[in-house]
Scaffold this motif. Structure first.
Motif, PDB file in Angstrom:
ATOM      1  N   PRO A   1      -1.241   4.747  -3.147  1.00  0.00           N
ATOM      2  CA  PRO A   1      -1.389   4.882  -3.898  1.00  0.00           C
ATOM      3  C   PRO A   1      -0.166   6.918  -3.919  1.00  0.00           C
ATOM      4  O   PRO A   1       0.237   6.672  -3.089  1.00  0.00           O
ATOM      5  CB  PRO A   1      -2.462   5.635  -3.749  1.00  0.00           C
ATOM      6  CG  PRO A   1      -3.262   5.004  -2.549  1.00  0.00           C
ATOM      7  CD  PRO A   1      -1.804   4.706  -1.925  1.00  0.00           C
ATOM      8  N   ARG A   2      -0.099   7.145  -5.461  1.00  0.00           N
ATOM      9  CA  ARG A   2       1.310   8.242  -5.869  1.00  0.00           C
ATOM     10  C   ARG A   2       0.741   9.309  -6.185  1.00  0.00           C
ATOM     11  O   ARG A   2       1.364  10.216  -5.516  1.00  0.00           O
ATOM     12  CB  ARG A   2       1.703   7.425  -7.099  1.00  0.00           C
ATOM     13  CG  ARG A   2       2.265   6.150  -7.080  1.00  0.00           C
ATOM     14  CD  ARG A   2       3.009   6.575  -8.855  1.00  0.00           C
ATOM     15  NE  ARG A   2       2.217   5.967  -9.424  1.00  0.00           N
ATOM     16  CZ  ARG A   2       1.544   4.645  -9.698  1.00  0.00           C
ATOM     17  NH1 ARG A   2       1.908   3.427  -9.522  1.00  0.00           N
ATOM     18  NH2 ARG A   2       0.707   4.937 -10.781  1.00  0.00           N
ATOM     19  N   ASP A   3      -0.430   9.626  -5.990  1.00  0.00           N
ATOM     20  CA  ASP A   3      -1.082  10.638  -5.633  1.00  0.00           C
ATOM     21  C   ASP A   3      -2.109  11.445  -4.334  1.00  0.00           C
ATOM     22  O   ASP A   3      -2.183  12.497  -4.058  1.00  0.00           O
ATOM     23  CB  ASP A   3      -2.041  11.201  -6.269  1.00  0.00           C
ATOM     24  CG  ASP A   3      -2.994  10.529  -6.848  1.00  0.00           C
ATOM     25  OD1 ASP A   3      -3.537  10.028  -5.538  1.00  0.00           O
ATOM     26  OD2 ASP A   3      -3.737  11.004  -7.896  1.00  0.00           O
ATOM     27  N   ASN A   4      -1.731  10.417  -3.207  1.00  0.00           N
ATOM     28  CA  ASN A   4      -2.904  10.869  -2.279  1.00  0.00           C
ATOM     29  C   ASN A   4      -1.244  11.563  -0.917  1.00  0.00           C
ATOM     30  O   ASN A   4      -0.815  10.465  -0.360  1.00  0.00           O
ATOM     31  CB  ASN A   4      -3.353   9.572  -1.228  1.00  0.00           C
ATOM     32  CG  ASN A   4      -3.687  10.233  -0.571  1.00  0.00           C
ATOM     33  OD1 ASN A   4      -3.677  10.693   0.048  1.00  0.00           O
ATOM     34  ND2 ASN A   4      -4.834   9.056   0.403  1.00  0.00           N
ATOM     35  N   ILE A   5      -0.846  12.290  -1.221  1.00  0.00           N
ATOM     36  CA  ILE A   5      -0.390  13.440  -0.450  1.00  0.00           C
ATOM     37  C   ILE A   5      -0.847  13.384   1.693  1.00  0.00           C
ATOM     38  O   ILE A   5       0.364  12.678   2.022  1.00  0.00           O
ATOM     39  CB  ILE A   5      -0.834  15.299  -0.253  1.00  0.00           C
ATOM     40  CG1 ILE A   5      -0.210  15.022  -2.406  1.00  0.00           C
ATOM     41  CG2 ILE A   5       0.435  15.842   0.659  1.00  0.00           C
ATOM     42  CD1 ILE A   5      -0.125  16.240  -2.343  1.00  0.00           C
ATOM     43  N   GLY A   6      -1.675  13.313   1.188  1.00  0.00           N
ATOM     44  CA  GLY A   6      -2.578  13.085   2.667  1.00  0.00           C
ATOM     45  C   GLY A   6      -1.573  11.484   3.589  1.00  0.00           C
ATOM     46  O   GLY A   6      -0.769  12.048   4.706  1.00  0.00           O
ATOM     47  N   LEU A   7      -1.970  10.411   2.935  1.00  0.00           N
ATOM     48  CA  LEU A   7      -1.707   9.186   3.124  1.00  0.00           C
ATOM     49  C   LEU A   7      -0.076   9.113   3.103  1.00  0.00           C
ATOM     50  O   LEU A   7       0.748   8.949   4.219  1.00  0.00           O
ATOM     51  CB  LEU A   7      -2.115   8.391   2.295  1.00  0.00           C
ATOM     52  CG  LEU A   7      -1.727   6.895   2.225  1.00  0.00           C
ATOM     53  CD1 LEU A   7      -2.106   6.408   4.222  1.00  0.00           C
ATOM     54  CD2 LEU A   7      -2.042   5.479   1.939  1.00  0.00           C
ATOM     55  N   LEU A   8       0.649   9.850   2.081  1.00  0.00           N
ATOM     56  CA  LEU A   8       1.955   9.995   2.380  1.00  0.00           C
ATOM     57  C   LEU A   8       2.269  10.323   3.044  1.00  0.00           C
ATOM     58  O   LEU A   8       3.629   9.681   3.922  1.00  0.00           O
ATOM     59  CB  LEU A   8       2.617  10.251   0.915  1.00  0.00           C
ATOM     60  CG  LEU A   8       2.255   9.303  -0.085  1.00  0.00           C
ATOM     61  CD1 LEU A   8       2.492  10.467  -2.010  1.00  0.00           C
ATOM     62  CD2 LEU A   8       2.764   8.424  -0.309  1.00  0.00           C
ATOM     63  N   LEU A   9       1.785  11.553   4.155  1.00  0.00           N
ATOM     64  CA  LEU A   9       2.855  12.682   4.629  1.00  0.00           C
ATOM     65  C   LEU A   9       1.450  11.727   6.259  1.00  0.00           C
ATOM     66  O   LEU A   9       2.988  11.543   6.999  1.00  0.00           O
ATOM     67  CB  LEU A   9       1.689  13.909   5.170  1.00  0.00           C
ATOM     68  CG  LEU A   9       2.099  14.776   3.869  1.00  0.00           C
ATOM     69  CD1 LEU A   9       1.069  15.909   3.861  1.00  0.00           C
ATOM     70  CD2 LEU A   9       3.419  15.082   4.275  1.00  0.00           C
ATOM     71  N   SER A  10       1.439  10.743   5.944  1.00  0.00           N
ATOM     72  CA  SER A  10       1.131  10.359   7.937  1.00  0.00           C
ATOM     73  C   SER A  10       1.774   8.391   7.260  1.00  0.00           C
ATOM     74  O   SER A  10       2.281   8.603   8.628  1.00  0.00           O
ATOM     75  CB  SER A  10      -0.239  10.260   7.347  1.00  0.00           C
ATOM     76  OG  SER A  10      -0.842   8.805   8.626  1.00  0.00           O
ATOM     77  N   LEU A  11       1.982   8.031   6.375  1.00  0.00           N
ATOM     78  CA  LEU A  11       3.164   6.889   6.782  1.00  0.00           C
ATOM     79  C   LEU A  11       3.933   7.521   6.410  1.00  0.00           C
ATOM     80  O   LEU A  11       5.109   6.928   7.590  1.00  0.00           O
ATOM     81  CB  LEU A  11       3.399   6.276   5.127  1.00  0.00           C
ATOM     82  CG  LEU A  11       1.655   6.344   5.070  1.00  0.00           C
ATOM     83  CD1 LEU A  11       1.752   4.723   3.411  1.00  0.00           C
ATOM     84  CD2 LEU A  11       1.699   4.521   5.849  1.00  0.00           C
TER      85      LEU A  11
END
Length: 155
Positions: free
Chosen positions: A12-22
């Motif tokens: 998902p391109r807009d899930n900032i929380g997931l991107l930060l976690s990854l």
């Protein structure tokens, strides 16, 4: 059921929380790989890093700085103390408290570890040029240390 507009397997391109976690997980993995030969990991390195930056501080301050439970800090400091990398000293301002400080051996190992961590971060951030790295660092610092007077969500 998945969204037919988004290809299967795409993040998902807009899930900032997931991107930060990854991004964090990728950085931790790279750091742990580089630190393993020194018998350190990202948490023990982080303790040394904070102590080197701040000098002697209490375990409570260390827990607050790293956003870890105090019991986790006790275990981390215990393991580093057994290796002679940190020590607990009486706090001259409050005899009930102990101050945790890095020893000379801890400083020497920290310098080697920092080179490893910096190298591992270079690999993780290889797709960003210097200005983008500076911007990322600035934005993350603003998230981690919001300006005075800023409100934080209750939790």
């Amino acid at each position: 059921m998945s969204d037919p507009q988004e290809p299967v397997g795409e993040q998902p391109r807009d899930n900032i929380g997931l991107l930060l976690s990854l991004a964090s997980a990728r950085g931790v993995l790279a750091a742990n790989t580089g630190l393993r030969p020194m018998d350190l990991n990202h948490r023990t390195y982080s303790v040394l890093d904070v102590l080197e930056l701040r000098g002697g501080i209490s375990q409570r301050e260390l827990a607050d700085e790293l956003r870890l439970d105090p019991s986790q800090i006790v275990a981390l400091v215990d393991s580093l103390e057994r290796r002679g990398l940190v020590e607990r000293r009486p706090n001259p301002q409050d005899r009930r408290q102990r101050t945790v400080v890095v020893t000379a051996a801890g400083r020497t190992l920290y310098r080697r570890a920092r080179q490893q961590v910096d190298g591992s971060l270079d690999e993780v951030l290889e797709g960003l040029h210097a200005a983008e790295r500076d911007t990322l660092r600035e934005l993350l610092q603003r998230i981690v240390r919001p300006p005075a007077g800023a409100t934080t969500p209750a939790g």
